[in-house]
Write a protein that holds these residues in place. Structure first.
Motif, PDB file in Angstrom:
ATOM      1  N   GLU A 174     -12.460 -19.440  54.422  1.00  0.00           N
ATOM      2  CA  GLU A 174     -12.792 -20.780  53.951  1.00  0.00           C
ATOM      3  C   GLU A 174     -13.131 -20.773  52.466  1.00  0.00           C
ATOM      4  O   GLU A 174     -13.485 -21.794  51.898  1.00  0.00           O
ATOM      5  CB  GLU A 174     -13.963 -21.344  54.762  1.00  0.00           C
ATOM      6  N   TRP A 225     -11.069 -19.638  49.852  1.00  0.00           N
ATOM      7  CA  TRP A 225      -9.988 -19.650  48.873  1.00  0.00           C
ATOM      8  C   TRP A 225     -10.004 -20.850  47.927  1.00  0.00           C
ATOM      9  O   TRP A 225      -9.656 -20.686  46.751  1.00  0.00           O
ATOM     10  CB  TRP A 225      -8.618 -19.455  49.536  1.00  0.00           C
ATOM     11  N   PRO A 226     -10.424 -22.052  48.326  1.00  0.00           N
ATOM     12  CA  PRO A 226     -10.465 -23.143  47.343  1.00  0.00           C
ATOM     13  C   PRO A 226     -11.444 -22.887  46.194  1.00  0.00           C
ATOM     14  O   PRO A 226     -11.303 -23.468  45.111  1.00  0.00           O
ATOM     15  CB  PRO A 226     -10.896 -24.363  48.172  1.00  0.00           C
ATOM     16  N   ASP A 227     -12.409 -21.996  46.399  1.00  0.00           N
ATOM     17  CA  ASP A 227     -13.372 -21.676  45.342  1.00  0.00           C
ATOM     18  C   ASP A 227     -12.731 -20.963  44.154  1.00  0.00           C
ATOM     19  O   ASP A 227     -13.337 -20.862  43.088  1.00  0.00           O
ATOM     20  CB  ASP A 227     -14.499 -20.785  45.887  1.00  0.00           C
ATOM     21  N   LEU A 233      -9.763 -21.883  42.769  1.00  0.00           N
ATOM     22  CA  LEU A 233      -8.873 -22.779  42.029  1.00  0.00           C
ATOM     23  C   LEU A 233      -9.395 -23.169  40.653  1.00  0.00           C
ATOM     24  O   LEU A 233      -8.612 -23.347  39.725  1.00  0.00           O
ATOM     25  CB  LEU A 233      -8.572 -24.030  42.857  1.00  0.00           C
ATOM     26  N   GLU A 234     -10.697 -23.284  40.488  1.00  0.00           N
ATOM     27  CA  GLU A 234     -11.249 -23.696  39.201  1.00  0.00           C
ATOM     28  C   GLU A 234     -11.247 -22.572  38.161  1.00  0.00           C
ATOM     29  O   GLU A 234     -11.654 -22.781  37.020  1.00  0.00           O
ATOM     30  CB  GLU A 234     -12.658 -24.251  39.381  1.00  0.00           C
ATOM     31  N   TYR A 292      -2.277 -20.472  41.395  1.00  0.00           N
ATOM     32  CA  TYR A 292      -2.871 -19.809  42.556  1.00  0.00           C
ATOM     33  C   TYR A 292      -1.779 -19.527  43.579  1.00  0.00           C
ATOM     34  O   TYR A 292      -0.969 -20.406  43.905  1.00  0.00           O
ATOM     35  CB  TYR A 292      -3.946 -20.707  43.186  1.00  0.00           C
ATOM     36  N   PRO A 313      -1.234 -23.562  52.959  1.00  0.00           N
ATOM     37  CA  PRO A 313      -1.154 -24.848  52.252  1.00  0.00           C
ATOM     38  C   PRO A 313       0.105 -24.930  51.394  1.00  0.00           C
ATOM     39  O   PRO A 313       0.357 -24.045  50.565  1.00  0.00           O
ATOM     40  CB  PRO A 313      -2.406 -24.857  51.381  1.00  0.00           C
ATOM     41  N   GLU A 359       0.106 -24.706  47.376  1.00  0.00           N
ATOM     42  CA  GLU A 359      -0.169 -23.463  46.644  1.00  0.00           C
ATOM     43  C   GLU A 359       1.076 -22.584  46.600  1.00  0.00           C
ATOM     44  O   GLU A 359       1.961 -22.704  47.430  1.00  0.00           O
ATOM     45  CB  GLU A 359      -1.334 -22.716  47.294  1.00  0.00           C
TER      46      GLU A 359
END
Length: 150
Positions: A73, A75-77, A79-80, A85, A99, A102
């Protein structure tokens, strides 16, 4: 039923190592400078990060099996902290669960290919500088770190 079975499938660190090797070989062939286990400012650790000649940052999350992806959970962390990615998986990985927004790299221990190009999300100048300095410091510290004793 498939999700239950995949959750029972053990993580495969040997496979992760092999896929990471393939990704780094691809990046070197592309003229990128890869760094494995790159620690981000938010405390997360990217499997592979790379800088290109223009200073753009790519992060890759290696997934050794479906269960590895299902429980992830975080992996979105990442992106910034990157311009691009990717997920890197082996040829037998069920790609439909990843997704579609990506990037996708198909890898093995010998190399890799980009199957889907990542969306470009340019970093702000201040963030790019901070990420690049962190990358340089980690790479330099590894280059001069004393060897681990057995």
């Amino acid at each position: 039923m498939q999700n239950i079975l995949s959750a029972l499938e053990p993580a495969r660190p040997d496979r992760t190592t092999a896929l990471t090797r393939g990704v780094t070989r691809l990046f070197l062939d592309m003229g990128l400078s890869p760094l494995c286990e790159f620690r981000l400012a938010n405390g997360r650790r990217a499997d592979v990060a790379a800088l290109d000649r223009r200073g753009r940052v790519t992060i890759v999350e290696v997934k050794s099996c479906r269960a590895d992806f299902d429980v992830d959970e975080k992996w979105p962390d990442y992106l910034e902290f990157c311009d691009r990615y990717y997920f890197a998986v082996d040829p037998n990985f069920p790609r439909d669960v990843l997704p579609s927004a990506e990037g996708l790299i198909i890898a093995d221990e010998y190399g890799a290919v980009i199957s889907r190009i990542a969306e470009e999300r340019p970093l702000a100048a201040a963030r790019r500088k901070a990420v690049t300095l962190r990358f340089a410091r980690q790479a330099a510290l590894r280059a001069f770190a004393p060897p681990l004793s057995a």
